[in-house]
Every structure is written in structure tokens, then in C-alpha cells.
Design a protein around this motif. Structure first.
Motif, short mmCIF file in Angstrom:
data_model
loop_
_atom_site.label_atom_id
_atom_site.label_comp_id
_atom_site.label_asym_id
_atom_site.label_seq_id
_atom_site.Cartn_x
_atom_site.Cartn_y
_atom_site.Cartn_z
N GLY A 177 8.85 60.79 9.99
CA GLY A 177 8.75 60.09 8.72
C GLY A 177 9.42 60.89 7.64
O GLY A 177 9.17 60.69 6.46
N LYS A 178 10.26 61.83 8.03
CA LYS A 178 10.90 62.74 7.09
C LYS A 178 12.13 62.09 6.46
O LYS A 178 12.70 61.16 7.00
CB LYS A 178 11.31 64.02 7.81
CG LYS A 178 10.12 64.78 8.37
CD LYS A 178 10.53 66.05 9.03
CE LYS A 178 9.28 66.78 9.51
NZ LYS A 178 9.59 68.10 10.00
N HIS A 179 12.51 62.63 5.30
CA HIS A 179 13.71 62.14 4.62
C HIS A 179 14.93 62.76 5.29
O HIS A 179 15.08 63.98 5.33
CB HIS A 179 13.67 62.52 3.14
CG HIS A 179 14.83 61.99 2.39
ND1 HIS A 179 15.79 62.80 1.85
CD2 HIS A 179 15.21 60.72 2.10
CE1 HIS A 179 16.71 62.07 1.26
NE2 HIS A 179 16.39 60.80 1.40
N ILE A 180 15.79 61.91 5.83
CA ILE A 180 16.96 62.35 6.59
C ILE A 180 18.21 61.73 5.99
O ILE A 180 18.26 60.52 5.77
CB ILE A 180 16.84 61.94 8.07
CG1 ILE A 180 15.58 62.55 8.67
CG2 ILE A 180 18.08 62.34 8.85
CD1 ILE A 180 15.13 61.89 9.93
N VAL A 181 19.20 62.57 5.74
CA VAL A 181 20.50 62.10 5.24
C VAL A 181 21.57 62.63 6.19
O VAL A 181 21.64 63.83 6.45
CB VAL A 181 20.78 62.58 3.81
CG1 VAL A 181 22.13 62.05 3.33
CG2 VAL A 181 19.68 62.15 2.86
N LEU A 182 22.37 61.71 6.72
CA LEU A 182 23.46 62.04 7.63
C LEU A 182 24.78 61.81 6.91
O LEU A 182 25.07 60.70 6.46
CB LEU A 182 23.38 61.16 8.88
CG LEU A 182 24.55 61.23 9.86
CD1 LEU A 182 24.69 62.63 10.44
CD2 LEU A 182 24.38 60.19 10.96
N TYR A 183 25.55 62.88 6.78
CA TYR A 183 26.90 62.77 6.18
C TYR A 183 27.90 62.65 7.31
O TYR A 183 27.90 63.45 8.25
CB TYR A 183 27.22 64.00 5.32
CG TYR A 183 26.49 63.99 4.00
CD1 TYR A 183 27.09 63.47 2.86
CD2 TYR A 183 25.21 64.49 3.89
CE1 TYR A 183 26.43 63.45 1.64
CE2 TYR A 183 24.52 64.48 2.69
CZ TYR A 183 25.14 63.96 1.57
OH TYR A 183 24.48 63.93 0.37
N THR A 184 28.75 61.63 7.21
CA THR A 184 29.73 61.34 8.26
C THR A 184 31.11 61.14 7.64
O THR A 184 31.26 61.04 6.42
CB THR A 184 29.35 60.05 9.02
OG1 THR A 184 29.33 58.95 8.10
CG2 THR A 184 28.00 60.18 9.70
N SER A 185 32.11 61.07 8.53
CA SER A 185 33.46 60.70 8.12
C SER A 185 33.99 59.72 9.15
O SER A 185 33.39 59.53 10.21
CB SER A 185 34.36 61.95 8.04
OG SER A 185 34.35 62.66 9.26
N ASN A 186 35.09 59.08 8.83
CA ASN A 186 35.68 58.08 9.72
C ASN A 186 37.15 58.40 9.96
O ASN A 186 37.87 58.65 8.99
CB ASN A 186 35.57 56.68 9.10
CG ASN A 186 34.14 56.23 9.01
OD1 ASN A 186 33.38 56.36 9.95
ND2 ASN A 186 33.77 55.70 7.86
N PRO A 187 37.61 58.37 11.17
CA PRO A 187 36.84 58.28 12.41
C PRO A 187 36.25 59.64 12.75
O PRO A 187 36.79 60.67 12.34
CB PRO A 187 37.87 57.87 13.45
CG PRO A 187 39.15 58.46 12.96
CD PRO A 187 39.06 58.43 11.44
N CYS A 188 35.15 59.66 13.52
CA CYS A 188 34.49 60.92 13.86
C CYS A 188 33.59 60.70 15.07
O CYS A 188 32.50 60.15 14.95
CB CYS A 188 33.68 61.42 12.67
SG CYS A 188 32.68 62.88 13.00
N ALA A 189 34.07 61.12 16.24
CA ALA A 189 33.30 60.95 17.49
C ALA A 189 31.99 61.73 17.44
O ALA A 189 30.97 61.26 17.95
CB ALA A 189 34.14 61.38 18.68
N GLN A 190 32.02 62.91 16.84
CA GLN A 190 30.79 63.72 16.74
C GLN A 190 29.76 63.03 15.85
O GLN A 190 28.56 63.06 16.12
CB GLN A 190 31.11 65.12 16.21
CG GLN A 190 32.08 65.90 17.07
CD GLN A 190 31.56 66.13 18.49
OE1 GLN A 190 30.40 66.47 18.68
NE2 GLN A 190 32.41 65.94 19.47
#
Length: 78
Positions: free
Chosen positions: A3-16
Motif C-alpha cells: 500500500g506504499k506510494h510508488i513512482v516508476l520513472y520510465t522512458s520510451n522505448p525501454c525494455a528494462q
């Protein structure tokens, strides 16, 4: 799992980034996704933390860089 606050930073394209997103989804974890591609504010946010690549996951403000399944699970269940 969390129930924790989670922020995922991504880029495109990015398989990881896809791998981390898939892990979180398979665990049923709710998270906020922010892309740095074409978004200088999001890029600046992670750069201010000394991070220059994606994916990066913040769990209650703690950083998990890249695809680290066991570390991410540990942060989510701690």
C-alpha cells in the motif's frame, strides 16, 4: 503486495522499463508512472537525485535503480 506510494520513472522505448512495469503489474501493485521521454520536468526530477537513466522506482522515496526484482520486493514488503 503493497500500500506504499510508488513512482516508476520510465522512458520510451525501454525494455528494462517494460520488465519493471510487468513485475509491478504481476504483483498487483499500484504505482504512478512518469515518463521522462519528452517530459523535461520528469527528467529534471530524477537528475536532481543524481539519476541519469531509467527505469528508476521510488518506493516511499527510496530508490531502486534498474531491474532489481529481489530488492524491489524487499522494499515493497518492508
Amino acid at each position: 503486495m503493497s500500500g506504499k506510494h510508488i513512482v516508476l520513472y520510465t522512458s520510451n522505448p525501454c525494455a528494462q522499463c517494460d520488465k519493471v512495469r510487468d513485475m509491478l503489474d504481476s504483483w498487483g501493485v499500484s504505482y504512478e508512472e512518469k515518463t521522462v521521454t519528452g517530459n523535461p520536468d520528469n527528467l529534471r526530477t530524477i537528475q536532481q537525485e543524481g539519476i541519469y537513466g531509467t527505469p528508476v522506482t521510488f518506493v516511499e522515496g527510496e530508490t531502486v535503480l534498474g531491474v532489481q526484482e529481489s530488492r524491489l520486493k524487499k522494499k515493497l514488503t518492508a
